[in-house]
Design an enzyme around this catalytic site. Structure first.
Site, short mmCIF file in Angstrom:
data_model
loop_
_atom_site.label_atom_id
_atom_site.label_comp_id
_atom_site.label_asym_id
_atom_site.label_seq_id
_atom_site.Cartn_x
_atom_site.Cartn_y
_atom_site.Cartn_z
N LEU A 55 0.76 -1.12 0.00
CA LEU A 55 0.04 0.08 -0.05
C LEU A 55 0.86 1.23 -0.16
O LEU A 55 1.04 1.84 0.99
CB LEU A 55 -1.04 -0.05 1.18
N HIS A 56 1.63 1.39 -1.10
CA HIS A 56 2.62 2.72 -1.21
C HIS A 56 1.83 3.64 -2.30
O HIS A 56 1.09 3.50 -2.69
CB HIS A 56 3.67 2.29 -1.96
N ALA A 57 2.54 4.83 -2.14
CA ALA A 57 2.10 5.84 -3.13
C ALA A 57 0.61 5.62 -3.77
O ALA A 57 -0.40 6.07 -3.23
CB ALA A 57 3.26 6.38 -3.83
#
Lengths: 589, 88
Positions: free
Chosen positions: B16-18
């Site tokens: 769940l990045h950028a």
């Protein structure tokens, strides 16, 4: 105590020279507003107007960011404007807004105070993160936070566009959002705490043709607004509050430099050859396609090192083949018929790939990087090779592998290249089947086995920055031992000689793309050693060309023979300094 | 009003990045329900980009989504679908 510090004269700070030139002028300190927020109470009845003030500030910040984004998109393209999407998301963050509003109601203090507290909390949380990509987002949060605070205080944004007169910009770092609003006519130089020769500040300075010194670490704490400073972008030094004597010295130095610059400008269209007609190839190192303008204006014969790491950095996913392809095609077309050497991915060492979560290493320069990484991840490597091959029909492209340590790695890399070629053939996609392939010689074991390597490549390019660091066992990032980093060390010169000899014996050409090739006096020795191609930053090109055109090939060979007899690097450097002064005089006369 | 909880495993390659995080937040913000996301001891609002980012939820990590509100079920379905996708 503090006062005494602030009036000390002639404070010299050493940083990294990012763009050449000398400038004397007054400081414009960016981000100098101290974040000093008074803790003031707010009465119950004023709470709603505090909330309204906060909402207004958010709205104004949003308009401001959208505006900057639009300007950047027009000036620098979509990629650069992308960063601001993250800024907008932070701005609209529900939790942050709710936290501020509920904090306001609970604590009954001014909205500035509450907001700053919440901001600091998030920055602390991000600074504890493992992931480099996420850690880097602190600068985005800070940027947005400062904008909101400025609007809350009703201050004019202290962007660079507010500079009233010609000034030297001093900042912790310069972001595209800072330089986008820049009044370019009023900027004399850039000076920053952080950054490297490839950072945005450096690139911007080079394109504006103003000096820049970066990586000064504490400069924003030492310099005050309106201070007089000298920026020496050649040595990478600044002198804060110089006295009369120093000022006079630098005034002379500057006019000499400018005079030399004018003379060097005349060199642009002259060939890079010695007095007796021995030709060399003088090329440029670049990182971004936009640097080509500078490559051409400085009179380079081609691109000797096109670094490709930026494709992979500061982003989420991996770059697509199309992204690689369109950049390579663009560069190839602009440089045709001159050659462009594309260095395949050289990540690791001092550059990390954020999204791949490469574990932190004790000794990254000797770790899992460059070709080692690519051979372990052919899936990533092949994407880049395919793009280079496809683009090769548009111009004169060459491929170069970084950090080869022996023949086994070279063969593995060549095998993968061959596989990619076969794939393209099957798919009927055209490419230059005879594309030249080279190895970067930067590991001592590669230099020592150059004879073997030479039989399986079309060229060598000596990467001196790493070759010196590995051969002398000097960590080039460690300041305490920086004095040992000596390009003139007899061991280094002998190693370089053996690589050039090995190449020539096997009928391949040998170039160099390290910083050493960009230093005129060292270039004379390299010439004497028989180096065929010199690749350096565009700004160094005229000086190197001048050096080449000032000597005969015979002379340089003689100098080199003498130098190879000497016992210490200091002797060699001293000797060259003496010899070289004569050379430069002859040119100007 | 009922509160629903669901344990999910992040399938997305980037975690769940950028970008995935911002898409997650955009989905969450379509619903009026209160949405919380837990990973280990940390619990953040599912409607906050900074909150989600601070979870550092990489591929393979387990998160618990807690939703309370009138459209809780729809929100859960939507988020579940997003989290279990391996690409976005």
């Amino acid at each position: 105590m503090k006062k005494k510090e602030s009036v000390r004269k002639n404070v010299k700070l050493k940083g990294i020279p990012a763009a050449s030139g000398i400038v004397i002028g007054k400081v414009f300190l960016l981000d100098s507003e101290e974040v000093n927020i008074p803790k003031k109470r707010v009465s119950e009845k004023d709470l709603s107007s505090e909330v309204a003030r906060f909402e207004r500030a958010l709205l104004h910040t949003r308009e401001e960011i959208l505006n900057i984004q639009k300007n950047i998109r027009n000036e620098l393209g979509n990629g650069h404007a992308e960063i601001f999407n993250a800024h907008l998301l932070f701005l609209e963050d529900r939790s942050l807004i709710e936290e501020v509003i509920s904090g306001l109601k609970k604590e009954k203090l001014t909205v500035e105070y509450i907001f700053y507290g919440v901001l600091k909390k998030y920055i602390r949380a991000f600074s504890k993160m493992q992931d480099t990509y996420l850690k880097e987002r602190i600068s985005d949060i800070n940027d947005v936070g400062k904008r909101i605070l400025r609007h809350l205080f009703g201050r004019k944004p202290r962007g660079i566009h507010t500079i009233p007169e010609k000034r030297i910009i001093v900042a912790y770092d310069l972001s595209p959002s800072d330089t986008a609003s820049l009044n370019k006519n009023n900027v004399l130089a850039f000076v920053t705490d952080i950054g490297s020769v490839t950072s945005h500040t450096a690139i911007m300075a080079k394109s504006l043709e103003i000096p820049a010194v970066v990586g000064l670490e504490v400069v924003t704490r030492i310099i005050k607004d309106d201070d007089m400073i000298i920026v020496d972008g050649i040595k990478g030094e600044i002198i804060v509050r110089p006295d009369q004597k120093t000022l006079r010295k630098y005034e002379t130095y500057r006019s000499k430099f400018e005079e030399a610059g004018k003379n060097l400008g005349k060199l642009k269209d002259l060939p890079a050859q010695t007095k007796d007609g021995h030709k060399i190839i003088l090329s440029a190192n670049i990182e971004f396609p936009d640097e080509i303008q500078s490559v051409l204006s400085h009179g380079a014969d081609g691109i000797g090192l096109y670094r490709t790491e930026y494709f992979y950095m500061n982003r989420e996913g991996l770059p697509s083949e199309e992204e690689h392809y369109s950049a390579y095609k663009n560069v190839a077309l602009q440089m045709v018929p001159n050659s462009v050497i594309i260095r395949t991915l050289d990540l690791g060492g001092d550059k990390y790939l954020s999204q791949l979560q490469i574990p932190h290493e004790m000794n990254p320069f000797m770790g899992w990087r460059a070709i080692r990484f690519c051979l372990a991840r052919p899936d990533i490597f092949k994407v880049q090779l395919r793009a280079i091959l496809r683009a090769s029909v548009h111009g004169n492209l060459k491929v170069m592998y970084p950090m080869i340590s022996g023949i086994k790695e070279l063969r593995q890399a060549n095998d993968i290249l061959e596989e990619v070629k076969q794939d393209l053939k099957k798919e009927d996609i055209p490419f230059n089947e005879d594309i030249e392939v080279g190895a970067m010689i930067e590991v001592p074991s590669a230099a020592l086995t150059a004879e073997t390597l030479a039989k399986e490549v079309d060229f060598f390019s000596i990467g001196t920055n790493d070759l010196i660091q590995y051969t002398l066992a000097i960590d080039r990032v460690n300041e305490k031992i920086a004095y040992l980093y000596e390009p003139t060390h007899p061991g280094i010169l002998k190693l370089i000689k053996s690589v050039i000899d090995a190449g020539h014996k096997n009928n391949i050409w040998v170039g160099m793309c390290g910083e050493m090739a960009g230093e005129p006096l060292l270039a004379v020795i390299l010439l004497g050693l028989g180096l065929d191609e010199f690749s350096t930053s565009p700004i160094n090109i005229p000086e190197v060309k001048n050096a080449m055109r000032s000597v005969t090939f015979q002379q340089s060979k003689k100098i080199t023979d003498k130098v190879l007899q000497m016992e210490t690097g200091e002797d060699i450097a001293g000797f060259l300094d003496k010899e070289f002064k004569d050379v430069i005089k002859k040119f100007q006369g | 009003m009922s509160k629903i909880k669901k344990k999910l495993v992040i399938k997305n390659k980037q975690g769940l990045h950028a970008r995935p995080a911002s898409l997650f937040v955009q989905i969450a913000n379509k619903y009026v329900s209160n949405i919380k996301v837990k990973k280990g001891k940390q619990k953040v609002s599912g409607k906050s980009i900074m909150g989600i980012l601070t979870l550092e939820a990489n591929k393979g990590s387990e998160i618990i989504i807690e939703i309370e509100g009138e459209d809780a079920h729809e929100a859960l379905e939507d988020l579940k679908k997003f989290v279990s996708k391996s690409k976005c």
